[in-house]
Design a protein around this motif. Sequence first.
Motif, PDB file in Angstrom:
ATOM      1  N   PHE A  95      86.756-134.677  79.086  1.00  0.00           N
ATOM      2  CA  PHE A  95      87.224-136.067  79.041  1.00  0.00           C
ATOM      3  C   PHE A  95      87.283-136.644  80.451  1.00  0.00           C
ATOM      4  N   VAL A  96      87.463-137.946  80.504  1.00  0.00           N
ATOM      5  CA  VAL A  96      87.711-138.645  81.764  1.00  0.00           C
ATOM      6  C   VAL A  96      89.217-138.768  81.942  1.00  0.00           C
ATOM      7  N   LEU A  97      89.715-138.411  83.117  1.00  0.00           N
ATOM      8  CA  LEU A  97      91.144-138.500  83.416  1.00  0.00           C
ATOM      9  C   LEU A  97      91.362-139.579  84.464  1.00  0.00           C
ATOM     10  N   ALA A  98      92.264-140.517  84.164  1.00  0.00           N
ATOM     11  CA  ALA A  98      92.598-141.591  85.093  1.00  0.00           C
ATOM     12  C   ALA A  98      94.100-141.562  85.355  1.00  0.00           C
ATOM     13  N   GLY A  99      94.481-141.571  86.611  1.00  0.00           N
ATOM     14  CA  GLY A  99      95.896-141.541  86.954  1.00  0.00           C
ATOM     15  C   GLY A  99      96.217-142.480  88.089  1.00  0.00           C
ATOM     16  N   GLY A 100      97.269-143.282  87.920  1.00  0.00           N
ATOM     17  CA  GLY A 100      97.696-144.202  88.957  1.00  0.00           C
ATOM     18  C   GLY A 100      99.035-143.815  89.543  1.00  0.00           C
ATOM     19  N   SER A 101      99.167-143.943  90.855  1.00  0.00           N
ATOM     20  CA  SER A 101     100.417-143.683  91.558  1.00  0.00           C
ATOM     21  C   SER A 101     100.879-142.244  91.269  1.00  0.00           C
ATOM     22  N   GLY A 104      98.504-140.186  89.561  1.00  0.00           N
ATOM     23  CA  GLY A 104      97.447-139.637  90.407  1.00  0.00           C
ATOM     24  C   GLY A 104      97.775-138.241  90.902  1.00  0.00           C
ATOM     25  N   PHE A 105      99.046-137.976  91.188  1.00  0.00           N
ATOM     26  CA  PHE A 105      99.441-136.628  91.605  1.00  0.00           C
ATOM     27  C   PHE A 105      99.180-135.633  90.476  1.00  0.00           C
ATOM     28  N   VAL A 106      99.585-136.028  89.277  1.00  0.00           N
ATOM     29  CA  VAL A 106      99.370-135.163  88.114  1.00  0.00           C
ATOM     30  C   VAL A 106      97.875-134.978  87.865  1.00  0.00           C
ATOM     31  N   SER A 107      97.101-136.034  88.047  1.00  0.00           N
ATOM     32  CA  SER A 107      95.653-135.947  87.840  1.00  0.00           C
ATOM     33  C   SER A 107      95.001-135.011  88.845  1.00  0.00           C
ATOM     34  N   LEU A 108      95.429-135.070  90.093  1.00  0.00           N
ATOM     35  CA  LEU A 108      94.884-134.158  91.104  1.00  0.00           C
ATOM     36  C   LEU A 108      95.226-132.716  90.767  1.00  0.00           C
ATOM     37  N   ASP A 109      96.460-132.476  90.364  1.00  0.00           N
ATOM     38  CA  ASP A 109      96.844-131.117  89.971  1.00  0.00           C
ATOM     39  C   ASP A 109      96.044-130.650  88.754  1.00  0.00           C
ATOM     40  N   TYR A 110      95.813-131.554  87.805  1.00  0.00           N
ATOM     41  CA  TYR A 110      95.017-131.191  86.627  1.00  0.00           C
ATOM     42  C   TYR A 110      93.596-130.825  87.046  1.00  0.00           C
ATOM     43  N   ALA A 111      93.000-131.631  87.905  1.00  0.00           N
ATOM     44  CA  ALA A 111      91.626-131.376  88.332  1.00  0.00           C
ATOM     45  C   ALA A 111      91.502-130.032  89.043  1.00  0.00           C
ATOM     46  N   LEU A 112      92.511-129.659  89.784  1.00  0.00           N
ATOM     47  CA  LEU A 112      92.461-128.393  90.499  1.00  0.00           C
ATOM     48  C   LEU A 112      92.675-127.202  89.575  1.00  0.00           C
ATOM     49  N   LYS A 113      93.322-127.413  88.451  1.00  0.00           N
ATOM     50  CA  LYS A 113      93.585-126.315  87.519  1.00  0.00           C
ATOM     51  C   LYS A 113      92.550-126.236  86.402  1.00  0.00           C
ATOM     52  N   PHE A 114      92.112-127.396  85.911  1.00  0.00           N
ATOM     53  CA  PHE A 114      91.242-127.439  84.724  1.00  0.00           C
ATOM     54  C   PHE A 114      89.978-128.265  84.990  1.00  0.00           C
ATOM     55  N   GLN A 115      89.379-128.061  86.119  1.00  0.00           N
ATOM     56  CA  GLN A 115      88.242-128.891  86.513  1.00  0.00           C
ATOM     57  C   GLN A 115      87.103-128.877  85.492  1.00  0.00           C
ATOM     58  N   ARG A 117      87.148-129.006  82.473  1.00  0.00           N
ATOM     59  CA  ARG A 117      87.424-129.819  81.294  1.00  0.00           C
ATOM     60  C   ARG A 117      87.272-131.316  81.560  1.00  0.00           C
ATOM     61  N   LEU A 118      86.836-131.669  82.769  1.00  0.00           N
ATOM     62  CA  LEU A 118      86.728-133.071  83.153  1.00  0.00           C
ATOM     63  C   LEU A 118      85.282-133.535  83.227  1.00  0.00           C
ATOM     64  N   LEU A 119      85.058-134.736  82.706  1.00  0.00           N
ATOM     65  CA  LEU A 119      83.785-135.429  82.913  1.00  0.00           C
ATOM     66  C   LEU A 119      83.828-136.207  84.226  1.00  0.00           C
ATOM     67  N   ALA A 120      84.974-136.767  84.528  1.00  0.00           N
ATOM     68  CA  ALA A 120      85.140-137.572  85.735  1.00  0.00           C
ATOM     69  C   ALA A 120      86.627-137.783  85.974  1.00  0.00           C
ATOM     70  N   LEU A 121      86.937-138.265  87.190  1.00  0.00           N
ATOM     71  CA  LEU A 121      88.318-138.466  87.616  1.00  0.00           C
ATOM     72  C   LEU A 121      88.422-139.845  88.253  1.00  0.00           C
ATOM     73  N   ILE A 122      89.450-140.600  87.853  1.00  0.00           N
ATOM     74  CA  ILE A 122      89.730-141.899  88.462  1.00  0.00           C
ATOM     75  C   ILE A 122      91.146-141.849  89.023  1.00  0.00           C
ATOM     76  N   LEU A 123      91.281-142.106  90.312  1.00  0.00           N
ATOM     77  CA  LEU A 123      92.574-142.055  90.993  1.00  0.00           C
ATOM     78  C   LEU A 123      92.874-143.436  91.557  1.00  0.00           C
ATOM     79  N   ARG A 124      94.036-143.965  91.228  1.00  0.00           N
ATOM     80  CA  ARG A 124      94.394-145.320  91.670  1.00  0.00           C
ATOM     81  C   ARG A 124      95.676-145.306  92.499  1.00  0.00           C
ATOM     82  N   ASP A 125      95.571-145.736  93.766  1.00  0.00           N
ATOM     83  CA  ASP A 125      96.737-145.924  94.624  1.00  0.00           C
ATOM     84  C   ASP A 125      97.666-144.726  94.570  1.00  0.00           C
ATOM     85  N   THR A 126      97.204-143.626  95.155  1.00  0.00           N
ATOM     86  CA  THR A 126      97.970-142.386  95.125  1.00  0.00           C
ATOM     87  C   THR A 126      97.851-141.694  96.477  1.00  0.00           C
TER      88      THR A 126
END
Length: 289
Positions: A95-101, A104-115, A117-126
Motif C-alpha cells: 500500500f501507499v502510506l501517507a503521514g503528516g506531522s 510522519g514519524f510513525v510513517s518513517l518508523d513503519y517504512a524502516l520496519k516493514f519496507q 509492504r510499501l508501494l510508496a511513502l508520502i511525508l508531509r511537514d515532519t
Amino acid sequence: MTTHKVLISDGASLHVKVLGGDSPTKPLLIALHGAPGLSTHAEPEATFNFLQSKFRIIIYDARGSGYSSLQPPYTNERWVADVDELRIWAGADKFVLAGGSYGGFVSLDYALKFQGRLLALILRDTWAWGTRGMMRALKTVLTSDKVKVDPERQFRVWTGILKDDQDFADAVAEIGPLYAPPGAESEEPEWKSPASRPATYAATQNAAFSQEMPKFDVRSRLKDIKVPTLVIVGRHDLITPVSDSEEISNGIPNSQLAIFENSGHTPGNDEPEAFRERVRQFLSSVESD
C-alpha cells in the motif's frame, strides 16, 4: 464512504473510514493524522479524498485520539503495529502510506520496519530527529511575535508533562497562528474539525512527547528507505521547517522534495490545487515504474 470499528489484536478498537469503495482491485492508501491525542481523521480525509477514484483510502483516529480506544500503550511501536493490522484488515499486500506531522514519524518508523509492504511513502511537514524538533518548536513558540502564550504551559505541552486534558486544550489554543501561512493567521490549525469532535487527551500527548520523541532519531537510517518517497513541506512552516524536510529528502535515496511556497504546516489546506497536482504526479510516476 463506510465507517468501521476495527478491533485490534490487543483488544483496542479504531475508528476507521474507508473512502473510494471496498474494491480489492484498487490500490490501498493509508493516511495518518498528526498531533496524538488532539488530531483526528478529519485532516487526512480533507487532504486525500481527491484520490477516491483511483485508491481505496483508509483514514482513522489513532489509538488515544478521536473516537478510537483510549487504550495504551501510546508508543510509536504500537502505532506502527496498528497501521499494519489495518493493512491486513483491508486485505492488501502492499500500500501507499501517507503521514503528516506526527503521522510522519510513525510513517518513517513503519517504512524502516516493514519496507517490503510499501508501494510508496508520502511525508508531509515532519522531522527525523525528535529532540531537536521538540526543543526548536518550543523556542519558536516562546519567541514568536505571532502568538502570546503562557510559557509554563507551552513547556508542559512540548515536553509531555501536561496537567490534564484542559491544560492540553488551552496550550494548543494559544498557538494556532503558528501553523498558518503569512496573511492567514486567523485560519484554524490542522487538528480543528467540527465542534462535535472528541476532546483532547493529555495522556496521549504526554506519552508521545515525554517518552517517544526523545528517542526518535532516524537520521542515520534514512538511507535504508528505498521505496519511492515524496517529501512535502510548506515554506512558512514554523514547527517543522523546510530544513527538516530537506534533511529527510537528502537522506532517502529515491525521494522527491516538494516545497509549497504559500503554505504553512498543511499545504493540502493552504494550496489544495497545487498539492493535489503534485501528489497525483508523484503517484502516477510510481505506477509507471
